[in-house]
Design an enzyme around this catalytic site. Structure first.
Site, PDB file in Angstrom:
ATOM      1  N   MET A   1       0.845  -1.196   0.000  1.00  0.00           N
ATOM      2  CA  MET A   1       0.000   0.000   0.000  1.00  0.00           C
ATOM      3  C   MET A   1       0.873   1.237   0.000  1.00  0.00           C
ATOM      4  O   MET A   1       1.868   1.315   0.694  1.00  0.00           O
ATOM      5  CB  MET A   1      -0.875   0.006   1.245  1.00  0.00           C
ATOM      6  CG  MET A   1      -1.861   1.134   1.292  1.00  0.00           C
ATOM      7  SD  MET A   1      -2.684   1.182   2.909  1.00  0.00           S
ATOM      8  CE  MET A   1      -1.375   1.705   3.967  1.00  0.00           C
ATOM      9  N   GLY A 234       4.385  -2.823  -8.334  1.00  0.00           N
ATOM     10  CA  GLY A 234       3.680  -1.541  -8.298  1.00  0.00           C
ATOM     11  C   GLY A 234       3.747  -0.759  -7.004  1.00  0.00           C
ATOM     12  O   GLY A 234       3.217   0.342  -6.931  1.00  0.00           O
ATOM     13  N   ASP A 235       4.414  -1.313  -5.975  1.00  0.00           N
ATOM     14  CA  ASP A 235       4.412  -0.603  -4.683  1.00  0.00           C
ATOM     15  C   ASP A 235       5.639  -0.974  -3.853  1.00  0.00           C
ATOM     16  O   ASP A 235       5.533  -1.261  -2.658  1.00  0.00           O
ATOM     17  CB  ASP A 235       3.128  -0.933  -3.924  1.00  0.00           C
ATOM     18  CG  ASP A 235       2.840   0.070  -2.804  1.00  0.00           C
ATOM     19  OD1 ASP A 235       3.475   1.142  -2.782  1.00  0.00           O
ATOM     20  OD2 ASP A 235       1.981  -0.227  -1.958  1.00  0.00           O
ATOM     21  N   LEU A 236       6.817  -0.949  -4.484  1.00  0.00           N
ATOM     22  CA  LEU A 236       8.045  -1.248  -3.748  1.00  0.00           C
ATOM     23  C   LEU A 236       8.486  -0.008  -2.988  1.00  0.00           C
ATOM     24  O   LEU A 236       9.497   0.631  -3.292  1.00  0.00           O
ATOM     25  CB  LEU A 236       9.136  -1.741  -4.711  1.00  0.00           C
ATOM     26  CG  LEU A 236       8.885  -3.123  -5.324  1.00  0.00           C
ATOM     27  CD1 LEU A 236       9.938  -3.457  -6.364  1.00  0.00           C
ATOM     28  CD2 LEU A 236       8.838  -4.211  -4.243  1.00  0.00           C
TER      29      LEU A 236
END
Length: 382
Positions: A1, A234-236
């Site tokens: 997130m 998509g959310d590193l």
């Protein structure tokens, strides 16, 4: 997130997105009834729109194959209505673990499934939540350390390896669910931010993100078809990467990635998207944010070298990710005023970095990034 705000794809629905509200007692009962494990200790973990618990398990007869610690993940009722997407995200975690990546894996339910739809509430207000029990990954988050070139290089390399491995080797009937259309966190959807930009009011920063969106429409959207497609994590971000360190040299620690968290923002995208997203998040806590990109780029290109067109897009893509996070943080703070202080404190750093990028200018920032990356090519000992 995203650390600024929620991960919900359609933020217009976020007012109806109900976060689970299981008590520790109810969560304990879930672990025991659904997964057949005895809980010795449990505590809530920070989360935004889902609910997570750190669970310690009591060893008993018949549980020799279980771990000592898990995370009980209870997905919000909105996202729980898309079991196909949660299924493929979980299958990806399992696949990556087999491929040698440090990702969590699910403990199967008593019925042998990787997840279970469970109800909470009484009468007409009963809601259903998808429940998983994932292995607990120890480590410290990137956000808690002072990053150095070595770990930035490793994180860039990890981002490229992860996307390349998934794109070339992962096959599953539900993989089509990663084509997520207007998912607000897919970097291709920066133009969709226009419908939320009103949340900035007459904020003096508004002009910058309007400029980013317009340039994105003019210079990025027409070239998307020329970028190499892949599956993106998509959310590193700096809270989703866990590290351990070699304490033999505390003044110059060597870090190793020990965990990759939160696969809920996965979607089809492009290799250069993952790189841009990773650079943006590694900039957030850095004392020298403009230098970060070159180290991450060098690591990424050791696995997936960029094309000229992808390199030319990098500055605007990083700016686009800043704009996504900042605009959605402002919009979310309108919906959830009680979180405004937290959201705006975090966003303050983001605004500072985005404005700095534009003050210095694309050409100068790219020169810093590309010259730094070039030093790695000339020095194979790194």
């Amino acid at each position: 997130m995203d650390p600024y705000t929620m991960s919900s794809g359609n933020i217009q629905e976020s007012q109806t997105l109900i976060k689970p509200a299981f008590s520790e007692k109810e969560a304990t009962e879930l672990v025991e009834s659904v997964f057949g494990l005895k809980v010795s200790a449990i505590r809530a973990l920070p989360s935004y729109d889902d609910q997570n618990f750190h669970v310690h398990i009591s060893r008993s007869e018949g549980t020799a194959d279980c771990a000592d610690e898990y995370v009980l993940k209870i997905t919000n009722c909105e996202d729980s209505q898309n079991p196909e997407l949660i299924e493929v995200q979980t299958q990806i975690m399992m696949f990556l673990n087999v491929e040698g990546f440090p990702s969590a894996v699910p403990h199967l339910t008593k019925n042998g499934n990787i997840m279970s739809l469970e109800s909470l509430g009484t009468g007409s207000v009963t809601k259903k939540y998808m429940v998983r029990l994932l292995t607990y990954l120890p480590g410290m988050t990137v956000a808690t350390i002072s990053t150095n070139p070595q770990i930035l290089y490793e994180i860039g390399k990890l981002a490229a390896r992860l996307d390349k491995t998934l794109t070339e080797k992962f096959h599953h009937p539900s993989i089509k669910s990663l084509h997520r259309g207007k998912f607000i966190w897919n970097l291709a959807n920066v133009p969709l931010l226009e419908q939320y930009i009103h949340a900035l009011g007459q904020n003096s920063y508004r002009e910058v993100v309007e400029q980013v969106i317009q340039q994105f429409k003019d210079k990025i959207v027409p070239k998307l078809r020329n970028f190499r497609a892949c599956i993106n994590h998509g959310d590193l971000n700096d809270h989703n990467i866990l590290l351990d360190s070699n304490t033999a040299s505390p003044e110059n620690p060597q870090y190793r990635v020990s965990g990759i968290l939160d696969f809920s923002d996965m979607s089809y995208g492009y290799y250069v998207f993952e790189l841009a997203i990773t650079i943006m998040y590694m900039m957030i806590e850095s004392k020298d944010p403009l230098s970060v990109g070159g180290h991450v780029l060098a690591g990424f290109e050791s696995i997936v070298p960029l094309t000229t067109e992808e390199r030319d897009a990098l500055f605007l893509l990083v700016s686009g990710r800043f704009s996504q996070s900042l605009i959605i943080a402002s919009y979310t703070s309108l919906l959830y005023p009680e979180n405004k202080e937290y959201l705006m404190i975090t966003a303050k750093t983001g605004w500072k970095h985005l404005l700095r990028m534009f003050d210095v200018g694309q050409e100068a920032v790219e020169q810093i990034w590309f010259e730094t990356a070039k030093t790695y090519m000339n020095n194979e000992t790194v």
